[in-house]
Design an enzyme around this catalytic site. Structure first.
Site, PDB file in Angstrom:
ATOM      1  N   ILE A  97       0.568  -1.622   0.157  1.00 44.84           N
ATOM      2  CA  ILE A  97       0.006   0.221   0.001  1.00 44.84           C
ATOM      3  C   ILE A  97       0.241   1.078  -0.024  1.00 44.84           C
ATOM      4  O   ILE A  97       0.234   2.117  -0.727  1.00 44.84           O
ATOM      5  CB  ILE A  97      -0.838   0.162   0.988  1.00 44.84           C
ATOM      6  CG1 ILE A  97      -1.774  -1.384   0.822  1.00 44.84           C
ATOM      7  CG2 ILE A  97      -1.540   1.447   1.657  1.00 44.84           C
ATOM      8  CD1 ILE A  97      -2.828  -1.440   2.392  1.00 44.84           C
ATOM      9  N   LYS A 113      -3.572  -2.098  16.621  1.00 46.53           N
ATOM     10  CA  LYS A 113      -4.001  -0.793  15.635  1.00 46.53           C
ATOM     11  C   LYS A 113      -5.381  -0.350  16.431  1.00 46.53           C
ATOM     12  O   LYS A 113      -5.603   0.955  16.001  1.00 46.53           O
ATOM     13  CB  LYS A 113      -4.334  -1.717  14.507  1.00 46.53           C
ATOM     14  CG  LYS A 113      -3.518  -2.234  13.488  1.00 46.53           C
ATOM     15  CD  LYS A 113      -2.315  -1.163  13.099  1.00 46.53           C
ATOM     16  CE  LYS A 113      -1.670  -1.485  12.323  1.00 46.53           C
ATOM     17  NZ  LYS A 113      -0.361  -0.449  11.863  1.00 46.53           N
ATOM     18  N   TYR A 159      -0.660  -7.438  17.585  1.00 40.28           N
ATOM     19  CA  TYR A 159      -1.526  -6.800  16.143  1.00 40.28           C
ATOM     20  C   TYR A 159      -2.873  -5.983  16.788  1.00 40.28           C
ATOM     21  O   TYR A 159      -2.767  -4.249  16.470  1.00 40.28           O
ATOM     22  CB  TYR A 159      -1.568  -7.853  15.237  1.00 40.28           C
ATOM     23  CG  TYR A 159      -1.390  -6.740  13.433  1.00 40.28           C
ATOM     24  CD1 TYR A 159      -1.106  -5.997  13.156  1.00 40.28           C
ATOM     25  CD2 TYR A 159      -2.761  -7.286  12.832  1.00 40.28           C
ATOM     26  CE1 TYR A 159      -0.702  -5.144  11.822  1.00 40.28           C
ATOM     27  CE2 TYR A 159      -3.275  -5.357  11.993  1.00 40.28           C
ATOM     28  CZ  TYR A 159      -1.504  -5.186  11.602  1.00 40.28           C
ATOM     29  OH  TYR A 159      -2.755  -4.367  10.038  1.00 40.28           O
TER      30      TYR A 159
END
Length: 289
Positions: free
Chosen positions: A15, A170, A166
């Site tokens: 990305i 986030k 993870y």
């Protein structure tokens, strides 16, 4: 169009690379970050050739090392006296075994939370020189499955799993971004905004290269054909970095190029401050030396 100076971390793949290319195509001055100098230079030349934009540069640094983050910020400021957009894009999910950086920090929190915060702090002075500075942090839809924070176990010394680390990292990225929006005003930096995004499930090499445990490995493999393209995943990053529509928007969560509501049932101002204070304590030795 006013040319923006845009630094995007983790921009040699996935990305980040797609977003860098899209913004270069718009004519902006894009500085791509990578860990490997040869690879970063190669991607830099590739983007120049594909976009016809010579205002593409690269910078290298290992985001697992606070010393490297500090050196990278200093390198940037030696070459540029202004930064309009900082995109904290780099991030990763790691293996089923808990791993530490050389500074003794859990790797997921180091890369996804601590280093972006440190880099942002170190570059605030050049962001402040922009008429409209933007901090863009990258979260993930997996924040929805984060468990209730254990403030005595924020680096997962106990009950570690790669997916838990993870998802939590986030979630904390969302809370830290909210805090930034108020903190910037408190510091008198009203010309800088801070927003956070999730790119959606995107078909890149993200999460494919390490052993996260049998079930997590299988989920990643099976999901790949159903994921969207990197171009679609990068669209929100490009939107937040360049669109006039979000000129004065701050402290918000975005997906699919529009504001969304984060699903963070454990959120409170008190919890936000606890996470912010903890992270600031971790990075503080590298802010004033």
């Amino acid at each position: 169009m006013t040319t923006k100076y845009i630094l995007i971390t983790g921009a040699t793949d996935g990305i980040g690379k797609v977003a860098a290319k899209a913004m270069a195509k718009q004519g902006h001055a894009v500085i791509i970050h990578g860990r490997n100098q040869n690879k970063a230079q190669k991607v830099c030349e590739e983007i120049k050739a594909e976009t016809g934009n010579d205002k593409v540069d690269n910078i290298t640094g290992d985001l697992f090392s606070f010393d490297e983050v500090k050196r990278m910020a200093e390198d940037f400021k030696q070459k540029y006296d202004r930064l309009d957009v900082l995109v904290n894009n780099a991030g990763a999910i790691f293996s089923k075994e808990r791993e530490l950086t050389k500074e003794g920090l859990e790797k997921t929190m180091a890369l996804n939370v601590f280093s972006p915060l440190l880099l942002t702090e170190l570059l605030l002075d050049v962001l402040a020189k922009s008429p409209s500075g933007r901090i863009i942090n990258t979260s993930s839809g997996t924040h929805k499955i984060a468990k209730k924070p254990d403030f005595n176990n924020l680096q997962f010394e106990n009950n570690y799993s790669s997916s838990r680390a993870y998802a939590s990292s986030k979630l904390y990225t969302i809370w830290i971004t909210r805090h930034w929006s108020a903190e910037l005003k408190r510091r008198g930096l009203k010309n800088i905004t801070a927003n956070v995004l999730h790119p959606g499930a995107v078909a890149t090499r993200f999460g494919q290269d390490n052993d996260k445990g049998f079930i997590n490995n299988m989920v990643f493999k099976l999901a790949l054909p159903f994921m969207s393209t990197p171009e679609k995943g990068a669209a929100t990053t490009v939107y937040l970095a360049t669109s006039q529509e979000v000129e004065n928007v701050t402290g918000k969560f975005f997906g699919n190029m529009k504001e969304e509501k984060a699903q963070d049932k454990y959120y409170s101002i008190e919890n936000e401050i606890k996470i912010w204070d903890y992270c600031q304590k971790v990075i503080s030795p590298y802010l004033n030396n």
